[in-house]
Scaffold this motif. Structure first.
Motif, PDB file in Angstrom:
ATOM      1  N   GLU A 253       0.922  -1.302  -0.030  1.00 16.66           N
ATOM      2  CA  GLU A 253      -0.109  -0.095   0.004  1.00 16.66           C
ATOM      3  C   GLU A 253       0.966   1.300  -0.055  1.00 16.66           C
ATOM      4  O   GLU A 253       0.546   2.064  -0.901  1.00 16.66           O
ATOM      5  N   GLU A 254       1.887   1.020   0.864  1.00 18.78           N
ATOM      6  CA  GLU A 254       2.881   2.391   0.750  1.00 18.78           C
ATOM      7  C   GLU A 254       3.487   2.542  -0.528  1.00 18.78           C
ATOM      8  O   GLU A 254       3.612   3.574  -0.876  1.00 18.78           O
ATOM      9  N   ALA A 255       3.947   1.643  -1.304  1.00 16.91           N
ATOM     10  CA  ALA A 255       4.711   1.692  -2.586  1.00 16.91           C
ATOM     11  C   ALA A 255       3.596   1.972  -3.446  1.00 16.91           C
ATOM     12  O   ALA A 255       3.720   2.823  -4.355  1.00 16.91           O
ATOM     13  N   MET A 256       2.320   1.617  -3.277  1.00 13.56           N
ATOM     14  CA  MET A 256       1.406   2.237  -4.145  1.00 13.56           C
ATOM     15  C   MET A 256       1.205   3.398  -4.157  1.00 13.56           C
ATOM     16  O   MET A 256       0.901   4.424  -5.096  1.00 13.56           O
ATOM     17  N   GLN A 257       1.060   4.298  -2.992  1.00 10.78           N
ATOM     18  CA  GLN A 257       0.855   5.692  -2.626  1.00 10.78           C
ATOM     19  C   GLN A 257       1.962   6.479  -3.208  1.00 10.78           C
ATOM     20  O   GLN A 257       2.017   7.324  -3.833  1.00 10.78           O
ATOM     21  N   HIS A 258       3.304   5.817  -3.094  1.00 15.08           N
ATOM     22  CA  HIS A 258       4.396   6.425  -3.607  1.00 15.08           C
ATOM     23  C   HIS A 258       4.259   6.604  -5.100  1.00 15.08           C
ATOM     24  O   HIS A 258       4.638   7.551  -6.005  1.00 15.08           O
ATOM     25  N   TYR A 259       3.867   5.391  -5.670  1.00 16.71           N
ATOM     26  CA  TYR A 259       3.806   5.268  -7.189  1.00 16.71           C
ATOM     27  C   TYR A 259       2.727   6.344  -7.715  1.00 16.71           C
ATOM     28  O   TYR A 259       3.001   6.965  -8.568  1.00 16.71           O
ATOM     29  N   LEU A 260       1.681   6.428  -6.950  1.00 20.82           N
ATOM     30  CA  LEU A 260       0.591   7.427  -7.504  1.00 20.82           C
ATOM     31  C   LEU A 260       1.067   9.000  -7.300  1.00 20.82           C
ATOM     32  O   LEU A 260       0.546   9.888  -8.230  1.00 20.82           O
ATOM     33  N   TRP A 261       1.407   9.067  -5.946  1.00 16.13           N
ATOM     34  CA  TRP A 261       1.459  10.482  -5.865  1.00 16.13           C
ATOM     35  C   TRP A 261       3.062  10.744  -5.473  1.00 16.13           C
ATOM     36  O   TRP A 261       3.224  12.173  -5.275  1.00 16.13           O
ATOM     37  N   GLY A 262       4.187  10.202  -5.896  1.00 16.20           N
ATOM     38  CA  GLY A 262       5.423  10.626  -5.677  1.00 16.20           C
ATOM     39  C   GLY A 262       5.633  11.430  -6.990  1.00 16.20           C
ATOM     40  O   GLY A 262       5.113  11.171  -8.079  1.00 16.20           O
ATOM     41  N   VAL A 263       6.441  12.684  -6.472  1.00 14.71           N
ATOM     42  CA  VAL A 263       6.754  13.692  -7.879  1.00 14.71           C
ATOM     43  C   VAL A 263       7.970  13.167  -8.433  1.00 14.71           C
ATOM     44  O   VAL A 263       8.938  12.769  -8.018  1.00 14.71           O
ATOM     45  N   LEU A 264       7.561  13.232  -9.944  1.00 17.33           N
ATOM     46  CA  LEU A 264       8.732  12.791 -10.851  1.00 17.33           C
ATOM     47  C   LEU A 264       9.380  14.140 -11.318  1.00 17.33           C
ATOM     48  O   LEU A 264      10.703  13.923 -11.627  1.00 17.33           O
ATOM     49  N   ASP A 265       8.762  15.168 -11.478  1.00 16.93           N
ATOM     50  CA  ASP A 265       9.355  16.455 -11.798  1.00 16.93           C
ATOM     51  C   ASP A 265       8.734  17.630 -11.416  1.00 16.93           C
ATOM     52  O   ASP A 265       7.508  17.454 -11.026  1.00 16.93           O
ATOM     53  N   SER A 266       9.286  18.896 -11.265  1.00 19.39           N
ATOM     54  CA  SER A 266       8.327  20.190 -10.921  1.00 19.39           C
ATOM     55  C   SER A 266       8.763  20.980 -12.129  1.00 19.39           C
ATOM     56  O   SER A 266      10.053  21.076 -12.446  1.00 19.39           O
ATOM     57  N   TYR A 267       7.859  21.826 -12.312  1.00 19.49           N
ATOM     58  CA  TYR A 267       7.936  23.003 -13.270  1.00 19.49           C
ATOM     59  C   TYR A 267       7.321  24.075 -12.884  1.00 19.49           C
ATOM     60  O   TYR A 267       6.486  24.077 -12.027  1.00 19.49           O
ATOM     61  N   THR A 268       7.941  25.433 -13.290  1.00 18.99           N
ATOM     62  CA  THR A 268       6.995  26.738 -12.750  1.00 18.99           C
ATOM     63  C   THR A 268       6.908  27.247 -14.309  1.00 18.99           C
ATOM     64  O   THR A 268       7.385  27.272 -15.033  1.00 18.99           O
ATOM     65  N   GLY A 269       5.422  27.989 -14.174  1.00 22.76           N
ATOM     66  CA  GLY A 269       4.888  28.411 -15.580  1.00 22.76           C
ATOM     67  C   GLY A 269       3.758  29.327 -15.146  1.00 22.76           C
ATOM     68  O   GLY A 269       3.387  29.306 -13.890  1.00 22.76           O
ATOM     69  N   ASP A 270       3.014  29.741 -16.123  1.00 22.07           N
ATOM     70  CA  ASP A 270       1.911  30.442 -15.835  1.00 22.07           C
ATOM     71  C   ASP A 270       0.499  29.461 -15.846  1.00 22.07           C
ATOM     72  O   ASP A 270       0.665  28.712 -16.758  1.00 22.07           O
ATOM     73  N   LEU A 271      -0.213  29.701 -15.163  1.00 23.12           N
ATOM     74  CA  LEU A 271      -1.457  29.139 -15.131  1.00 23.12           C
ATOM     75  C   LEU A 271      -2.561  30.185 -15.838  1.00 23.12           C
ATOM     76  O   LEU A 271      -2.594  31.390 -15.384  1.00 23.12           O
ATOM     77  N   THR A 272      -3.392  29.736 -16.979  1.00 25.30           N
ATOM     78  CA  THR A 272      -4.275  30.403 -17.405  1.00 25.30           C
ATOM     79  C   THR A 272      -5.551  29.594 -17.549  1.00 25.30           C
ATOM     80  O   THR A 272      -5.531  28.462 -17.373  1.00 25.30           O
ATOM     81  N   GLY A 273      -6.716  30.122 -17.810  1.00 27.81           N
ATOM     82  CA  GLY A 273      -7.834  29.278 -17.953  1.00 27.81           C
ATOM     83  C   GLY A 273      -8.492  29.463 -19.582  1.00 27.81           C
ATOM     84  O   GLY A 273      -8.136  30.769 -20.227  1.00 27.81           O
TER      85      GLY A 273
ATOM     86  N   CYS B 130       0.933  13.867 -23.928  1.00 31.98           N
ATOM     87  CA  CYS B 130      -0.331  13.637 -23.690  1.00 31.98           C
ATOM     88  C   CYS B 130      -0.663  12.351 -22.690  1.00 31.98           C
ATOM     89  O   CYS B 130      -0.018  11.564 -22.700  1.00 31.98           O
ATOM     90  N   GLY B 131      -1.528  12.727 -21.805  1.00 30.35           N
ATOM     91  CA  GLY B 131      -1.916  11.765 -20.610  1.00 30.35           C
ATOM     92  C   GLY B 131      -1.036  12.119 -19.255  1.00 30.35           C
ATOM     93  O   GLY B 131      -1.196  11.375 -18.440  1.00 30.35           O
ATOM     94  N   THR B 132      -0.289  13.010 -19.422  1.00 28.93           N
ATOM     95  CA  THR B 132       0.780  13.355 -18.257  1.00 28.93           C
ATOM     96  C   THR B 132      -0.317  13.769 -17.058  1.00 28.93           C
ATOM     97  O   THR B 132      -1.096  14.613 -17.448  1.00 28.93           O
ATOM     98  N   ILE B 133      -0.192  13.387 -15.821  1.00 28.84           N
ATOM     99  CA  ILE B 133      -0.939  13.784 -14.713  1.00 28.84           C
ATOM    100  C   ILE B 133       0.099  14.793 -13.844  1.00 28.84           C
ATOM    101  O   ILE B 133       1.161  14.504 -13.688  1.00 28.84           O
ATOM    102  N   ILE B 134      -0.680  16.250 -13.535  1.00 24.43           N
ATOM    103  CA  ILE B 134       0.087  17.187 -12.762  1.00 24.43           C
ATOM    104  C   ILE B 134      -0.764  17.471 -11.711  1.00 24.43           C
ATOM    105  O   ILE B 134      -2.011  17.223 -11.460  1.00 24.43           O
TER     106      ILE B 134
ATOM    107  N   ARG C 219       2.829  11.728 -13.332  1.00 18.28           N
ATOM    108  CA  ARG C 219       3.074  10.520 -14.364  1.00 18.28           C
ATOM    109  C   ARG C 219       3.228  11.244 -15.417  1.00 18.28           C
ATOM    110  O   ARG C 219       2.695  12.244 -15.944  1.00 18.28           O
ATOM    111  N   PHE C 220       4.204  10.835 -16.301  1.00 15.88           N
ATOM    112  CA  PHE C 220       4.695  11.323 -17.574  1.00 15.88           C
ATOM    113  C   PHE C 220       3.903  10.400 -18.668  1.00 15.88           C
ATOM    114  O   PHE C 220       4.096   9.211 -18.958  1.00 15.88           O
ATOM    115  N   GLY C 221       2.861  11.036 -19.347  1.00 16.17           N
ATOM    116  CA  GLY C 221       2.124  10.397 -20.557  1.00 16.17           C
ATOM    117  C   GLY C 221       1.385   9.206 -19.939  1.00 16.17           C
ATOM    118  O   GLY C 221       1.070   8.950 -18.929  1.00 16.17           O
ATOM    119  N   TRP C 222       0.680   8.593 -21.011  1.00 15.66           N
ATOM    120  CA  TRP C 222      -0.237   7.413 -20.865  1.00 15.66           C
ATOM    121  C   TRP C 222       0.401   6.147 -20.157  1.00 15.66           C
ATOM    122  O   TRP C 222       1.738   6.098 -20.521  1.00 15.66           O
TER     123      TRP C 222
END
Length: 163
Positions: A37-57, A103-107, A158-161
């Protein structure tokens, strides 16, 4: 003065026994399940990379928008829909990014303009530059009024599908 104290116990249930190896196996399975369960939580919510940019809608009704997504043209957004049901992360918001993110990346990011809780989103559209993120809103009026433009840092979960 000294005294001697004797303690002893008797077992009235002489026909009952305890299988210690079975108890150890049970405990090991519980520990293994907890580690999984701990490994799955790390797999799902572990940070692979971070970026800074602008958020628009933006909304699917924007002047240059067709109501179709660059990464998933079969998804109909004409009714104001702005979420997607991901097999792993459940219902997530839709964002556009540059081709820096497949495409499919989760942020995940924080924006009080959108939610008091962290926002989980999937890249299903294109149309922005660099590390910027464009949040799909129910319509353009909502995007202008509530999201606007702000600087954010977002984490890639997650990077991509999934393959």
């Amino acid at each position: 003065s000294s005294y001697k104290m004797e303690t002893y116990s008797t077992n009235e249930n002489v026909n009952k026994s305890v299988d210690l190896s079975t108890m150890a196996l049970f405990i090991n399975k519980e520990e293994e399940q907890k580690r999984n369960e701990e490994a799955m939580q790390h797999y799902l919510w572990g940070v692979l990379d971070s970026y800074t940019g602008d958020l628009t809608g933006y909304g699917a009704d924007c002047p240059l928008c067709t109501g179709r997504l660059a990464c998933m043209s079969s998804l109909d957004l004409s009714n104001g829909r702005n979420t997607y049901m991901d097999k792993t992360y459940g219902e997530v918001n839709i964002v556009a990014s540059s081709k820096n993110l497949p495409c499919g990346t989760i942020i995940r990011f924080n924006s009080k303009r959108i939610s008091d809780k962290p926002v989980i989103a999937i890249v299903l559209d294109r149309g922005v530059l660099g590390n910027d993120i464009d949040f799909l809103s129910p319509n353009e009026a909502y995007a202008y009024k509530y999201i606007g433009r702000s600087s954010i840092t977002y984490d890639v979960l997650r990077f991509g599908w999934e393959k």
